[in-house]
Design a protein around this motif. Structure first.
Motif, PDB file in Angstrom:
ATOM      1  N   LEU A  32      10.087   7.858   0.881  1.00 13.32           N
ATOM      2  CA  LEU A  32       8.636   7.775   0.842  1.00 13.32           C
ATOM      3  C   LEU A  32       7.978   8.401   2.069  1.00 13.32           C
ATOM      4  N   VAL A  33       8.762   8.765   3.079  1.00 15.83           N
ATOM      5  CA  VAL A  33       8.209   9.221   4.353  1.00 15.83           C
ATOM      6  C   VAL A  33       8.040  10.742   4.343  1.00 15.83           C
ATOM      7  N   HIS A  34       6.874  11.207   4.807  1.00 17.23           N
ATOM      8  CA  HIS A  34       6.558  12.627   4.921  1.00 17.23           C
ATOM      9  C   HIS A  34       6.026  12.904   6.320  1.00 17.23           C
TER      10      HIS A  34
ATOM     11  N   LYS B 269       5.885   0.453  16.868  1.00 15.88           N
ATOM     12  CA  LYS B 269       6.016  -0.460  15.737  1.00 15.88           C
ATOM     13  C   LYS B 269       5.781   0.273  14.422  1.00 15.88           C
ATOM     14  N   ALA B 270       4.892   1.265  14.462  1.00 14.41           N
ATOM     15  CA  ALA B 270       4.598   2.022  13.246  1.00 14.41           C
ATOM     16  C   ALA B 270       5.863   2.653  12.678  1.00 14.41           C
ATOM     17  N   CYS B 271       6.734   3.153  13.556  1.00  7.56           N
ATOM     18  CA  CYS B 271       8.004   3.725  13.105  1.00  7.56           C
ATOM     19  C   CYS B 271       8.868   2.652  12.456  1.00  7.56           C
ATOM     20  N   GLY B 272       8.876   1.473  13.052  1.00  2.00           N
ATOM     21  CA  GLY B 272       9.643   0.367  12.473  1.00  2.00           C
ATOM     22  C   GLY B 272       9.147  -0.020  11.104  1.00  2.00           C
ATOM     23  N   TRP B 273       7.824  -0.056  10.927  1.00  2.00           N
ATOM     24  CA  TRP B 273       7.290  -0.401   9.604  1.00  2.00           C
ATOM     25  C   TRP B 273       7.679   0.646   8.566  1.00  2.00           C
ATOM     26  N   ALA B 274       7.576   1.924   8.940  1.00  2.00           N
ATOM     27  CA  ALA B 274       7.816   3.001   7.971  1.00  2.00           C
ATOM     28  C   ALA B 274       9.281   3.118   7.595  1.00  2.00           C
TER      29      ALA B 274
ATOM     30  N   ALA C 222       0.824  -1.208   0.000  1.00  2.00           N
ATOM     31  CA  ALA C 222       0.000   0.000   0.000  1.00  2.00           C
ATOM     32  C   ALA C 222       0.859   1.258   0.000  1.00  2.00           C
ATOM     33  N   ALA C 223       1.954   1.256   0.765  1.00  2.00           N
ATOM     34  CA  ALA C 223       2.823   2.429   0.844  1.00  2.00           C
ATOM     35  C   ALA C 223       3.416   2.782  -0.513  1.00  2.00           C
TER      36      ALA C 223
ATOM     37  N   HIS D  13       2.313   9.402  -3.081  1.00  2.00           N
ATOM     38  CA  HIS D  13       3.498  10.027  -2.494  1.00  2.00           C
ATOM     39  C   HIS D  13       4.171   9.221  -1.385  1.00  2.00           C
ATOM     40  N   GLY D  14       3.501   8.218  -0.821  1.00  2.00           N
ATOM     41  CA  GLY D  14       4.148   7.402   0.201  1.00  2.00           C
ATOM     42  C   GLY D  14       3.443   7.458   1.538  1.00  2.00           C
TER      43      GLY D  14
END
Length: 505
Positions: free
Chosen positions: A272-274, A258-263, A237-238, A243-244
């Motif tokens: 891809l990170v904003h 965990k969300a930080c780990g996934w991103a 999905a990302a 845009h990411g």
């Protein structure tokens, strides 16, 4: 419209001044003015137009040439129904940007922004995301999906936000033609729930996004959230969005989630990170690389008193590393990549303090994390930059230069340039001996770093260095086991290698 009609509460001027003073902290006038403008926009987005007007006024007192501050106060006054004062503020902002047409046009676009109606916002409930990732601008990354602040920000994305030098808004107002041509539609988004990814979640654990011990690696056992299928769909999905990934709130809890780990660690595509934040011209979305290049932007995104939060991150991540000291290399690298974003922010916040103890600590932490994450080239570039700063601002015998040389040598060793590594460490030893004396443990540490196990011909020289290092440690710490044991361990390695070479000859 009166203040009561706009839904704004009373906020006495002294309270505004106190809040601005607490938010902007120390620094020069322009930096503090920019922080006050960002705070004003935060209050505007929270429906506090009266407080925002006072905050923009405080920003003008800090820097009367700030077009963004005058523009922001004009927007607040217009919302409050003070059209005459608003026009005067807009005129001053236009005058200050006469020679900067691009800035002026962005400020004019920002004037089309309107606050969210809080009652309507509450009635609408949670904003709905796109059900197909390819139809969304961003995949949202957050720790608490149902948090009220996250919900407010998601509504704000459609209300009006700056992104890629454009003002994106879905609000229907009467724009002048030249502004209408510059406007883009509001920012759209999706998240795990809107994409129907609940089927990949483990019942009862779908809120388990926070993990102080960095147990956020992609789950392999069925008893953990998320399942492997969820992580793979998240990655897909990302990459399918326009845009990411978009981070809504950059907090210490996010860095420990965990969300930080996934991103950052699982996708391994920081491009891809904003990040969403409140900037000089209103709500804003920035690329991660843009954010970590600017101390001011990092301060606005992460908070105005980051030191306690950074200290907390250091403590938690250090404990996580101790608890996983025997982790497999792949897991250790994943953990390092989880830590990397917080190290980057810590480094950015101290970019103007690199010749201080705080700045050197931040660079050292980022370099060390880069090394564990397999980014030796980046670590070496950071080390070279730090060394240039120190050599240009410190005495030649300053111990900070010795430490910087030693840290840089680690990255250079990983890149395979043994000659340069040796030169760096020899310079480090010379400075350390002059500053501390020949029997100091700092000297012993650098001597041990001079070991070069990759070059068998240097075994005898290595043994001499180790014996000298061991002598220093033994004299300095006669009853302290760990440093001595470390030196003895290296010495035993050299002796075993020497015995092996003798057998071969």
């Amino acid at each position: 419209a009166s203040e009561s009609e706009t839904g704004c509460s009373e906020f006495p001027e002294p309270a505004v001044r106190a809040a601005v003073k607490e938010a902007v902290g120390d620094g020069d006038g322009s930096d503090r003015c920019e922080d006050a403008v960002a705070l004003g926009w935060r209050w505007l987005c929270e429906g506090k137009a009266s407080e925002a007007a006072g905050c923009f006024g405080e920003a003008i007192e800090l820097d009367q040439l700030s077009a963004a501050a005058h523009n922001g106060r004009g927007i607040a006054n217009e919302i409050l129904g003070k059209s005459g004062e608003a026009e005067a503020d807009y005129a001053q902002a236009d005058k200050l940007t006469e020679e900067h047409s691009e800035v002026r046009e962005r400020l004019k676009l920002a004037r089309q922004w309107r606050p969210i109606d809080f009652e309507a916002h509450q009635a609408r409930g949670k904003p709905e995301g796109k059900q197909v990732a390819s139809e969304a601008d961003f995949l949202i990354s957050f720790v608490t999906p149902s948090g009220p602040t996250n919900s407010l920000i998601l509504h704000q994305l459609g209300q009006g936000v700056h992104f890629k030098k454009e003002f994106r808004s879905s609000v229907a107002v009467n724009y002048p033609l030249y502004l209408l041509q510059a406007l883009q539609s509001g920012v759209s988004f999706c998240h795990d729930r809107s994409l129907g990814m609940e089927e990949c979640m483990v019942t009862g654990l779908c809120q388990g996004r926070w993990d102080a011990a960095f147990c956020g690696a992609p789950a392999q056992s069925p008893g953990e959230f998320p399942s492997q299928a969820w992580v793979l769909r998240y990655k897909e999905a990302a990459t399918q969005t326009r845009h990411g990934i978009l981070l809504l709130q950059l907090t210490s809890d996010y860095f420990l989630s965990k969300a930080c780990g996934w991103a950052f660690a699982f996708l391994r595509k920081p491009e891809l990170v904003h990040v969403f934040l409140f900037g000089l011209e209103g709500p804003q979305i920035l690329r991660w690389q843009e954010l970590v290049e600017s101390p001011n932007l990092c301060r606005r995104a992460f908070g105005h008193a980051p030191d306690p939060e950074l200290a907390r991150l250091r403590e938690v991540t250090a404990e996580a590393r101790r608890s996983k000291s025997a982790a497999e290399p792949a897991e250790a690298e994943y953990q390092a990549r989880c830590e990397l974003p917080s190290r980057e922010v810590g480094y950015a916040l101290t970019r103007n303090q690199q010749n201080t103890a705080v700045g050197i600590l931040a660079v050292g932490e980022l370099m060390e994390t880069c090394m564990r994450a397999g980014q030796a080239q980046r670590a070496s570039e950071l080390g070279i930059r730090l060394l240039d700063v120190l050599e240009g601002s410190c005495d030649p015998d300053n111990p900070r230069i010795s430490l910087a040389l030693s840290d840089l040598s680690v990255a250079i060793d990983e890149l395979g340039d043994q000659r340069w590594r040796k030169e760096l460490l020899e310079r480090s030893v010379e400075i350390a001996v002059r500053d501390y004396g020949p029997k100091h443990p700092e000297v012993a540490m650098v001597l041990r770093n001079l070991l070069n196990h990759r070059t068998p011909a240097h075994f005898v020289k290595q043994m001499e260095l180790l014996l000298k290092s061991l002598e220093v440690v033994a004299q300095r710490f006669p009853g302290y086991g760990r440093p001595e044991n470390a030196a003895r361990s290296n010495l035993n390695f050299i002796l075993a290698s020497l015995r092996e070479r003798r057998k071969q000859t």
